[in-house]
Scaffold this motif. Structure first.
Motif, PDB file in Angstrom:
ATOM      1  N   THR B  32      -5.210  -0.740  31.798  1.00 29.22           N
ATOM      2  CA  THR B  32      -4.506  -0.954  32.859  1.00 29.22           C
ATOM      3  C   THR B  32      -3.961  -2.096  33.070  1.00 29.22           C
ATOM      4  O   THR B  32      -3.110  -2.498  33.921  1.00 29.22           O
ATOM      5  N   GLY B  33      -4.271  -3.106  32.206  1.00 28.53           N
ATOM      6  CA  GLY B  33      -3.706  -4.521  32.386  1.00 28.53           C
ATOM      7  C   GLY B  33      -4.555  -5.268  33.536  1.00 28.53           C
ATOM      8  O   GLY B  33      -4.063  -6.151  33.879  1.00 28.53           O
ATOM      9  N   LEU B  34      -5.429  -4.636  33.941  1.00 33.07           N
ATOM     10  CA  LEU B  34      -6.667  -5.347  35.175  1.00 33.07           C
ATOM     11  C   LEU B  34      -7.136  -6.361  34.248  1.00 33.07           C
ATOM     12  O   LEU B  34      -7.678  -6.298  33.313  1.00 33.07           O
ATOM     13  N   SER B  35      -7.691  -7.380  35.291  1.00 33.67           N
ATOM     14  CA  SER B  35      -8.735  -8.468  34.723  1.00 33.67           C
ATOM     15  C   SER B  35     -10.241  -7.702  34.797  1.00 33.67           C
ATOM     16  O   SER B  35     -10.098  -6.620  35.252  1.00 33.67           O
ATOM     17  N   LEU B  36     -11.226  -8.112  33.985  1.00 34.66           N
ATOM     18  CA  LEU B  36     -12.296  -7.721  33.764  1.00 34.66           C
ATOM     19  C   LEU B  36     -12.849  -7.380  35.274  1.00 34.66           C
ATOM     20  O   LEU B  36     -13.505  -6.309  35.505  1.00 34.66           O
ATOM     21  N   ASP B  37     -12.882  -8.383  35.885  1.00 33.78           N
ATOM     22  CA  ASP B  37     -13.372  -8.321  37.147  1.00 33.78           C
ATOM     23  C   ASP B  37     -12.814  -7.113  38.164  1.00 33.78           C
ATOM     24  O   ASP B  37     -13.592  -6.469  38.959  1.00 33.78           O
ATOM     25  N   GLN B  38     -11.394  -7.232  38.030  1.00 35.08           N
ATOM     26  CA  GLN B  38     -10.792  -6.235  38.980  1.00 35.08           C
ATOM     27  C   GLN B  38     -11.246  -4.740  38.510  1.00 35.08           C
ATOM     28  O   GLN B  38     -11.593  -4.031  39.484  1.00 35.08           O
ATOM     29  N   ALA B  39     -11.406  -4.516  37.232  1.00 34.34           N
ATOM     30  CA  ALA B  39     -11.670  -3.347  36.713  1.00 34.34           C
ATOM     31  C   ALA B  39     -13.100  -2.884  37.288  1.00 34.34           C
ATOM     32  O   ALA B  39     -13.054  -1.702  37.546  1.00 34.34           O
ATOM     33  N   ARG B  40     -14.045  -3.806  37.033  1.00 33.81           N
ATOM     34  CA  ARG B  40     -15.213  -3.562  37.673  1.00 33.81           C
ATOM     35  C   ARG B  40     -15.438  -3.297  39.022  1.00 33.81           C
ATOM     36  O   ARG B  40     -16.078  -2.435  39.581  1.00 33.81           O
ATOM     37  N   ARG B  41     -14.720  -3.702  39.821  1.00 34.32           N
ATOM     38  CA  ARG B  41     -14.751  -3.693  41.290  1.00 34.32           C
ATOM     39  C   ARG B  41     -14.383  -2.261  41.563  1.00 34.32           C
ATOM     40  O   ARG B  41     -14.733  -1.481  42.312  1.00 34.32           O
ATOM     41  N   GLY B  42     -13.017  -2.097  40.889  1.00 38.48           N
ATOM     42  CA  GLY B  42     -12.294  -0.805  41.055  1.00 38.48           C
ATOM     43  C   GLY B  42     -13.174   0.506  40.692  1.00 38.48           C
ATOM     44  O   GLY B  42     -13.541   1.147  41.528  1.00 38.48           O
TER      45      GLY B  42
END
Lengths: 609, 500
Positions: B32-42
């Motif tokens: 996805t190209g998201l940061s690890l933190d963004q991915a976790r939240r999502g």
């Protein structure tokens, strides 16, 4: 407030009014006699609370006499008569008396122990029924407790006359502690010392006659019959010989005590009740000491109609007001067109002056008829400005910093104030303690708010952190300035304390809060600083005193060339720091805490200069 | 299907998952190209909406440990030994030891394993046990395997470690690995838990949000889940009882009353005698009143002697008993605030020029004390308020009117008055207020006109009423146990709400 159980059915019979007077009417009107219905069993029995100034309401007879008046069934003085054998106002030669067959001679021995005796004989054709007997005992107990001040001033004995008739004259005298008789509810002879040690009544009331210095050698007041049999050991217990039962028809009542006025008032209340219950009363003859045959004197008290109308906000005519008094079973006589003179029977010792009659007029009028009126205020209201405005600013700044306000009692315990905070319990005269508290939690007046807030944290260890509490309140300090003891020795000061508990709580945060609060409340705080100190609540090295420095000009010294010199004074107004970890662990608080406490009473005048 | 609002992060995750419905968190970060933190939240948001399911999987990874890392050229100790003997000649132990490094563990390990497998023969002189007389040679009977047990696996692990590539325990020969795992501190196994994210069935059908509607998309890309739960904040607040106190003060002030206050520690004279409580009255006993130690008894009564002697005379005349000055000098915790009111009235009177008071409405509010065991309805220390009206021509009906208005402003509409008895007022009433919740009349404040012997010297009658503030606060906050107000229970303080 004393309580008595009443039966509606009996009340209705005693009132003997028209059919319109029902159970509902009675329950509606009782509160307007000052009688609170405490409970109603839904069937027939209610329990009512009555005021201690009306012991005549201890029986349904007394209550029904009042209801008769209020409901208009019977008005004016309650009929009352006593068969008298002699003129109470003339002194009778005891040895040559042809007067009352019920004679009591009082010896000089009792004069310093329990000098007063009075009494009455009540006769009745039929037997005592169980309910009436119970009501009489309730009245007796109530008079003992209220007017009698727990039998100290008055004690009443009820005796079955049949068992002692023919044994008059009685003697009221003293006997040594070895004197023995069979007391009420016992079946064997006991000496007075045994009675005092081993019976319930003896333990409860023995001190009334043993604590008197003159009876320590064993002179106990006693009523003996002509055969020297014991009738009563007042104020402790009667003899078993004269026990009243439901078979009793005639009663001899003795009233002993320390005050003739109170003893005669109590006798009047009992006599009225017995008379209204259908007994014929016969006077006893009492002589010796200051004692007299009971006179049952009525008194006259005056009331001004204008004064009554003014206080009650009414516009009663003189005959209206007289009717009101008659409804209270009193005997009003018109004195002139604005004053009433009123006959007060002996059983109403509570009526002493005009204001008592004004209250009776209100009761007779029916206080449910007093309509509230709302007039405009002629004054402007104010809060206490200096205190209120500062307090409000403090509240606003503390809650702005997320503090929750706590309220603790001023009266606390040595546990919270001393033991848990590692403070030595001082000598009694260095703390302010109460004499006889029912609970150790309310035994000392607090001299610190912070100790209470630490205790509050310990009750909240399961709640989420950070926990921030503050309190403004009064602390109590002894004036130790050695000034003359004309003043109250205790000074009451207003303090502010705050506490912060969570994993990162520290000195700096506590000081920041204090500093921010002070700057918002007082503005310029340049002359406030903190300096290292030690204090029992705070950890060593993490504690500071809060000091306000004041520059005050001194009076110029005439010898000095300098016109003025100024002097600085340093005033310690509080402490700030990290709470000692030992205190926290003894309270099982697992996070660090810091806080402060300052005296607003001491800092406010300095800072507003 | 209802329209679901998705955050751009959530949209990216779903888009990737549609292509590959089972992914690890790391894979998702890459795809996805998201940061690890963004991915976790999502993922957390989507799990809440039941659009993805999350399961954990455990995997063991291998790496070299302390002892294997010391091997020269990553060669097993027994291979080193066998290499020395490969010329077929017997060698002395001391020579072999020196070659393998006398101080290291290698020689011992190599000898142990080689002997156990029968790869070597030990030749010993029977008469001399010294090391120098012992020689080692290759076994003639046991042929050497081309690869020693564990040798190839060690090589694989070492290669991966060198290249910083993770190697799973499952990717090497299991039996061969066992030979290495038996050796102390040779191979480390690390268990790693991986989150596997699986697209839910419902999400597979989700396509509405990917419609290429620019206008809509712009709007939705900023939208958040406004229905989602958020954490509570621990706010600061004043104490609920204090709020009721402030409200009562405000009502008094708006009705023309001014605040007065005074000490909680009072002499018996002011607390009882001046208010006509007989010295032997039960309420003065220690079991009802908090007395302070005798050593703080006041030396001289804080009242003009004229007042004291008049009170003494009233006591003796009314109750026909001696009045004791020492009794009056004892100090108590005040049992009411009426002593403050009376002190204020008499002090104002004595300061006034014409010895006359003008109309006055005052109130006092503060703590009072009763020596009682505390219970759900009784406190040993509570807050009392008292209002006083001193006006020409004011009657008991005015007092009833002011009080009715006072209650009305507090939200209590139905009020009636029953006569009662207090030692220092006459006539006296208690006000009864209808409690809607309980469906019955409850007793609230007491009231009355000061007895003329109490307000002696004042021209007009003094109307007064007062009572406990906690009772009102209990009605307002729906509190059943009065002790709650002084318990400082944070849960209650953080959540209590006014009901009335």
């Amino acid at each position: 407030m004393p309580v008595v159980a009443l039966s509606y059915e009996r009340l209705l019979r005693l009132i003997s009014g028209s059919r319109k007077i029902t159970k509902d009417v009675i329950s509606q009107r009782l509160p307007y006699l000052g009688l609170d219905i405490e409970s109603d069993d839904g069937n027939d029995v209610i329990r009512i609370e009555y005021s201690p100034n009306r012991p005549d309401y201890a029986t349904d007879i007394g209550v029904s006499l009042a209801l008769q008046g209020l409901l208009g069934v019977k008005k004016g003085l309650v009929p009352f008569s006593v068969k008298k054998f002699d003129d109470p106002n003339t002194t009778i030669d005891i040895n040559n008396s042809t007067s009352s067959p019920y004679q009591v001679n009082v010896t000089r021995a009792v004069s310093k122990v329990r000098p007063i005796l009075t009494g009455i004989v009540a006769k009745r054709g039929g037997i005592l029924d169980d309910t009436l007997l119970r009501q009489l005992v309730t009245l007796q107990e109530d008079l003992h407790f209220g007017l009698g001040r727990n039998r100290k001033k008055v004690a009443i004995g009820l005796h079955d006359l049949a068992k002692i008739n023919g044994k008059f004259p009685f003697t009221y005298t003293t006997v040594p502690a070895s004197h023995a008789f069979v007391p009420l509810h016992e079946n064997k002879e006991m000496s007075i010392s045994e009675i005092i040690q081993n019976t319930k009544a003896g333990r409860a009331f023995g001190n009334l006659v043993t604590s008197s210095s003159l009876s320590n050698d064993g002179n106990f007041p006693i009523i003996l019959d002509s055969d020297n049999n014991t009738v009563s050991l007042p104020p402790i217990i009667n003899s078993n010989m004269t026990t009243i039962t439901t078979d009793t028809t005639d009663i001899f009542v003795d009233v002993t005590g320390t005050s003739q006025y109170v003893a005669e008032s109590a006798l009047a209340i009992i006599s009225l009740t017995l008379h209204a219950a259908g007994f014929d009363l016969e006077s006893i003859h009492v002589a010796g000491g200051k004692n007299r045959t009971p006179p049952f004197e009525t008194r006259l008290v005056q009331v001004s109609l204008n004064k009554a109308n003014e206080l009650l906000g009414l516009d009663l005519s003189i005959s209206d007001a007289m009717l009101c008094l008659e409804k209270c079973r009193l005997g009003p006589i018109q004195k002139d067109h604005t004053n009433i003179s009123c006959v007060i029977p002996a059983y109403r010792p509570d009526i002493i002056s005009q204001i008592d009659l004004i209250e009776e007029i209100a009761l007779g009028y029916g206080t449910w008829r007093l309509e509230p009126v709302l007039s405009h205020s002629k004054t402007f209201g104010n809060l206490q400005y200096s205190v209120s405005s500062v307090m409000r600013a403090i509240d606003m700044s503390m809650i702005g910093m997320s503090f929750v306000e706590a309220l603790n009692s001023c009266l606390t315990g040595t546990l919270v104030l001393y033991e848990m905070t590692g403070r030595k319990i001082p000598k009694r005269n260095h703390m302010i303690s109460t004499v006889n508290s029912k609970s150790s939690e309310h035994s000392v007046l607090r001299d610190s708010l912070l100790a209470g807030l630490i205790e509050n944290l310990s009750k909240n260890i399961h709640e989420s952190y950070p926990q921030k509490l503050y309190e403004t309140g009064t602390v109590f300090l002894r004036r130790d300035d050695g000034s003359v003891r004309n003043d109250n020795l205790i000074s009451e000061k207003t303090h502010l304390a705050a506490i912060i508990a969570y994993s990162d709580s520290n000195f700096s945060e506590a000081k920041s809060v204090l500093q921010s609060m002070l700057s918002i409340v007082y503005g310029d705080i340049q002359n406030i600083h903190t300096a290292a100190a030690s204090h029992n609540l705070f950890a060593d090295g993490r504690c500071a005193k809060v000091v306000i420095t004041i520059l005050s000009p001194t009076i110029p010294n005439s010898n000095s060339a300098n016109a003025t010199t100024s002097r600085t004074t340093k005033n310690i107004v509080g402490y700030v720091g990290e709470i000692d970890s030992e205190i926290l662990s003894s309270y099982r608080i697992r996070v660090p805490a810091s806080g402060f406490e300052i005296s607003l009473s001491d800092s406010l005048p300095l800072l507003s200069k | 299907m209802s329209k679901i609002v998705l955050h751009p992060i959530e949209k990216k995750i779903i888009a990737s998952m549609k292509l590959k419905p089972l992914q690890s968190l790391d894979a998702l970060v890459l795809s996805t190209g998201l940061s690890l933190d963004q991915a976790r939240r999502g993922i957390e948001w989507l799990r809440h909406k039941e659009l993805v399911h999350i399961s954990d999987s455990k995997e063991a990874f291998l790496s070299l440990d302390q002892n294997s890392l010391q091997l020269p050229n990553m060669t097993l100790p027994e291979r080193l030994l066998l290499n020395l003997l490969s010329d077929g000649l017997p060698k002395k132990i001391s020579v072999l030891k020196d070659a393998l490094g006398a101080s290291s563990f290698l020689f011992g390990v190599a000898m142990g394993i080689a002997k156990k497998n029968g790869w070597i023969t030990v030749n010993q002189d029977k008469h001399n046990n010294a090391d120098d007389n012992v020689t080692i040679s290759l076994s003639s009977t046991h042929p050497l395997p081309k690869l020693l047990p564990g040798e190839s696996t060690l090589q694989i692990i070492a290669d991966c470690n060198n290249k910083d590539v993770q190697i799973k325990a499952t990717s090497v020969d299991k039996a061969d690995l066992q030979h290495l795992l038996k050796r102390p501190r040779f191979i480390k196994q690390t268990i790693i838990i991986t989150k596997n994210i699986k697209l839910a069935q419902s999400a597979k059908k989700l396509d509405i949000l990917f419609v290429d509607d620019k206008k809509n998309d712009h709007h939705l890309s900023n939208a958040i889940d406004v229905a989602a739960a958020v954490p509570n904040i621990h706010f600061g607040r004043t104490h609920p009882l204090k709020d009721v106190i402030s409200e009562i003060k405000e009502i008094f002030v708006t009705m023309g009353f001014s605040e007065i206050s005074g000490n909680m520690v009072q002499s018996c004279f002011w607390n009882f005698d001046a208010l006509l409580t007989p010295q032997d009255h039960p309420s003065r006993e220690m079991q009802d009143t908090f007395y302070l130690d005798d050593d703080v008894s006041i030396n001289t009564l804080d009242s003009p002697s004229r007042h004291v002697s008049r009170i003494a005379k009233t006591h003796t005349d009314t109750w026909r008993q001696k009045w004791e000055l020492t009794e009056a000098k004892k100090m108590v915790l005040r049992t009411h605030t009426t002593c403050i009111t009376l002190q204020h009235l008499l002090a104002t009177l004595s300061l006034s020029a014409q010895k006359k008071l003008t109309d006055m409405r005052i109130f006092s509010l503060g703590r009072v004390f009763r020596n009682e065991k505390t219970s759900y309805k009784h406190l040993a220390e509570f807050t009392q308020v008292e209002g006083v009206v001193y006006e020409n021509g004011a009657s008991i009906r005015d007092l009833m009117g002011i009080q009715t208005e006072f209650y009305r402003r507090l939200g209590l509409q139905k009020v009636k008055f029953w006569p009662t008895f207090f030692p220092y007022t006459e006539p006296s009433f208690q006000s009864m207020v209808y409690n809607e919740k309980l469906g019955k009349w409850v007793e609230l404040f007491g009231m009355g006109i000061f007895h003329p012997d109490v307000s002696y010297g004042l021209e007009y009658p003094v109307l007064a009423w007062g009572g406990g503030v906690e009772r009102i606060a209990m009605l307002k906050y729906g509190v059943d146990d009065v002790r709650e107000f002084y318990a400082n229970n944070l849960q209650w303080l953080r959540s209590s709400v006014r009901r009335v």
